[in-house]
Design a protein around this motif. Structure first.
Motif, mmCIF file in Angstrom:
data_model
loop_
_atom_site.group_PDB
_atom_site.id
_atom_site.type_symbol
_atom_site.label_atom_id
_atom_site.label_comp_id
_atom_site.label_asym_id
_atom_site.label_seq_id
_atom_site.Cartn_x
_atom_site.Cartn_y
_atom_site.Cartn_z
ATOM 1 N N ASP A 131 4.623 7.287 5.673
ATOM 2 C CA ASP A 131 5.342 6.977 6.902
ATOM 3 C C ASP A 131 4.848 5.628 7.428
ATOM 4 O O ASP A 131 3.740 5.505 7.946
ATOM 5 N N LYS A 132 5.682 4.615 7.274
ATOM 6 C CA LYS A 132 5.236 3.250 7.603
ATOM 7 C C LYS A 132 4.838 3.094 9.074
ATOM 8 O O LYS A 132 4.007 2.255 9.390
ATOM 9 N N VAL A 133 5.444 3.880 9.949
ATOM 10 C CA VAL A 133 5.113 3.768 11.374
ATOM 11 C C VAL A 133 3.725 4.365 11.641
ATOM 12 O O VAL A 133 2.874 3.726 12.263
ATOM 13 N N ASN A 182 10.119 6.341 5.732
ATOM 14 C CA ASN A 182 9.505 7.049 4.600
ATOM 15 C C ASN A 182 10.259 6.800 3.306
ATOM 16 O O ASN A 182 11.222 7.480 3.004
ATOM 17 N N LEU A 183 9.836 5.839 2.561
ATOM 18 C CA LEU A 183 10.429 5.629 1.238
ATOM 19 C C LEU A 183 9.598 4.616 0.475
ATOM 20 O O LEU A 183 8.448 4.355 0.840
ATOM 21 N N GLY A 184 10.181 4.055 -0.574
ATOM 22 C CA GLY A 184 9.474 3.070 -1.372
ATOM 23 C C GLY A 184 10.432 2.388 -2.316
ATOM 24 O O GLY A 184 11.653 2.613 -2.219
ATOM 25 N N SER A 185 9.905 1.554 -3.206
ATOM 26 C CA SER A 185 10.716 0.813 -4.169
ATOM 27 C C SER A 185 11.775 -0.054 -3.492
ATOM 28 O O SER A 185 12.788 -0.391 -4.095
ATOM 29 N N ASN A 307 0.671 -5.369 4.460
ATOM 30 C CA ASN A 307 2.040 -4.884 4.589
ATOM 31 C C ASN A 307 2.047 -3.363 4.535
ATOM 32 O O ASN A 307 2.536 -2.712 5.449
ATOM 33 N N GLU A 308 1.462 -2.815 3.479
ATOM 34 C CA GLU A 308 1.484 -1.356 3.359
ATOM 35 C C GLU A 308 0.547 -0.933 2.251
ATOM 36 O O GLU A 308 0.023 -1.764 1.518
ATOM 37 N N VAL A 309 0.348 0.360 2.120
ATOM 38 C CA VAL A 309 -0.270 0.898 0.922
ATOM 39 C C VAL A 309 0.716 1.866 0.273
ATOM 40 O O VAL A 309 1.597 2.410 0.935
ATOM 41 N N ASN A 310 0.537 2.059 -1.018
ATOM 42 C CA ASN A 310 1.311 3.043 -1.761
ATOM 43 C C ASN A 310 0.332 4.026 -2.366
ATOM 44 O O ASN A 310 -0.562 3.630 -3.120
ATOM 45 N N THR A 311 0.501 5.301 -2.041
ATOM 46 C CA THR A 311 -0.487 6.279 -2.493
ATOM 47 C C THR A 311 -0.196 6.765 -3.912
ATOM 48 O O THR A 311 -1.065 7.351 -4.546
HETATM 49 MG MG MG Z 1 5.714 1.244 -0.348
#
Ligand code: MG
Ligand code: ATP
Ligand code: MG
Ligand code: MG
Length: 351
Positions: A131-133, A182-185, A307-311
């Motif tokens: 969840d980016k927020v 909530n997503l990715g790619s 920017n973000e992390v990806n688990t």
């Molecule tokens: Mg991501």
């Protein structure tokens, strides 16, 4: 005795296809003398389909797609009957899932409840990282530098669109990046340069989530780093992404051969140090375990923003995360072994 490994892949997620590619690569890299590998395919509708343990690595993506025969499989029986005697170690579950219903803590929660060891991040880190927020609020609290952002619920937007747009325009200056929370790619992500594009971007992002994030767009180089470990996380070298497209969108990630991955990235030593420190802080404040890929922006003036992390980052041999480790002296099969070990280690600590 071979260690049993259950691979979970596919998934009820907009990143289903990406997971399929990851699974194919992992199946081909696992040491079949060391592991007994059982694939469990999750359809786009969320049905779980298990098949017999594989005799040898499969060659084609199609070989990994299993059609469900029964209406539903029960997840407990899916993982059960895997112990042939009481002394046997439990199977290790490898959730090769990206995005919702897999990278977001839901599957991790199921595995916790079943008391099974699994690879990668636990419930909390997976959920907070997806969840980016929430992620950005935690990063802010930890003092990690990041771009300004506004979070909007579909409900609020439907109540009064004009008010929401105005609020965004007061807080940020064009261009913005609008993303499903909530997503990715890069699925559902758009860059907007004006109100017209903003409106379109909202419509698209809300197709994927009830919550979206609008971020201040910045001009910057994109630098990524891998982190692996549990209590003592270690960083890889850094890599730079240079997409031909306007930004690193879905097509640039998986379809364009023109997107360059430069490893190691040519950045000053002190910038690398800053990135490493920020990545470790991000890993710790989200209470991560196993692995993350942390994505950064580095501006012309050398300012570093997370920017973000990806688990559960993209994990094919040509994805950034494994390539970063390859350049750090850990090849693809070794990386997979290490992640399995880390999963077992964390499980044993809890017993
Ligand atoms: Mg991501
Ligand atoms: P993944 O999980 O595959 O890494 P994602 O869907 O979580 O991607 P982001 O990494 O947040 O999405 O963003 C995707 C891309 O969009 C970035 O790699 C970058 O190219 C661009 N981008 C995102 N946010 C910004 C921003 N605030 N300013 C400039 N570019 C951005
Ligand atoms: Mg992702
Ligand atoms: Mg990213």
């Amino acid at each position: 005795m071979k260690r049993k490994i259950f691979l979970l892949y596919g998934g009820k997620s907009a990143e289903h296809q990406v997971s399929m590619r990851t699974a194919l690569a992992v199946v081909q890299a696992l040491d079949f003398n060391k592991y007994e590998v059982t694939p469990i395919y999750i359809t786009e509708n969320g049905q779980w389909v298990k098949r017999e343990a594989l005799e040898s690595p499969v060659k084609q993506l199609n070989d990994l797609i299993v059609q469900p025969t029964k209406k539903e499989e029960n997840s407990i029986t899916l993982f059960n009957n895997s112990k042939t005697n009481d002394n046997e170690e439990p199977p290790v579950i490898f959730p090769l899932l990206h995005g919702t219903n897999g990278e977001d803590g839901t599957v991790q929660g199921l595995l916790e409840v079943l008391n099974l060891p699994y690879v990668g991040n636990g419930v909390l880190a997976s959920a907070a990282g997806m969840d980016k927020v929430i992620m950005k609020n935690i990063f802010a609290q930890a003092g990690l530098k990041q771009v300004d952002f506004v979070s909007v619920l579909r409900y609020e937007w439907e109540q009064d669109k004009e008010k929401v747009y105005q609020l965004v325009e007061e807080k940020l200056t064009y261009p913005y990046f609008v993303k499903p929370a909530n997503l990715g790619s890069s699925v559902g992500i758009n860059k907007c340069r004006d109100r017209n594009e903003l409106e379109k971007a909202f419509v698209e992002a809300f197709q994927y989530d009830r919550k979206i994030i609008v971020e201040q767009g910045i001009e910057a180089r994109e630098i990524e780093i891998g982190v692996i470990g549990n209590e003592e996380p270690k960083c890889s070298v850094v890599g730079e992404i240079v997409p031909k497209a306007e930004f690193y969108d879905y097509k640039a990630k998986y379809e364009d051969r023109d997107t360059a991955l430069i490893i190691p990235a040519d950045i000053p030593e002190d910038t690398y140090e800053t990135i490493k420190q920020m990545a470790i802080t991000a890993f710790k404040v989200l209470d991560c375990s196993g692995l993350i890929r942390a994505d950064f922006f580095v501006t012309k003036d050398g300012e570093v923003y997370i920017n973000e992390v990806n688990t559960m980052p993209g994990f094919t041999p040509v994805s950034m995360f494994p390539l970063l480790w390859k350049h750090s002296g850990v090849d693809y099969p070794q990386l997979i072994d290490r992640l399995i070990e880390l999963g077992i280690e964390r499980y044993n600590e809890k017993q």
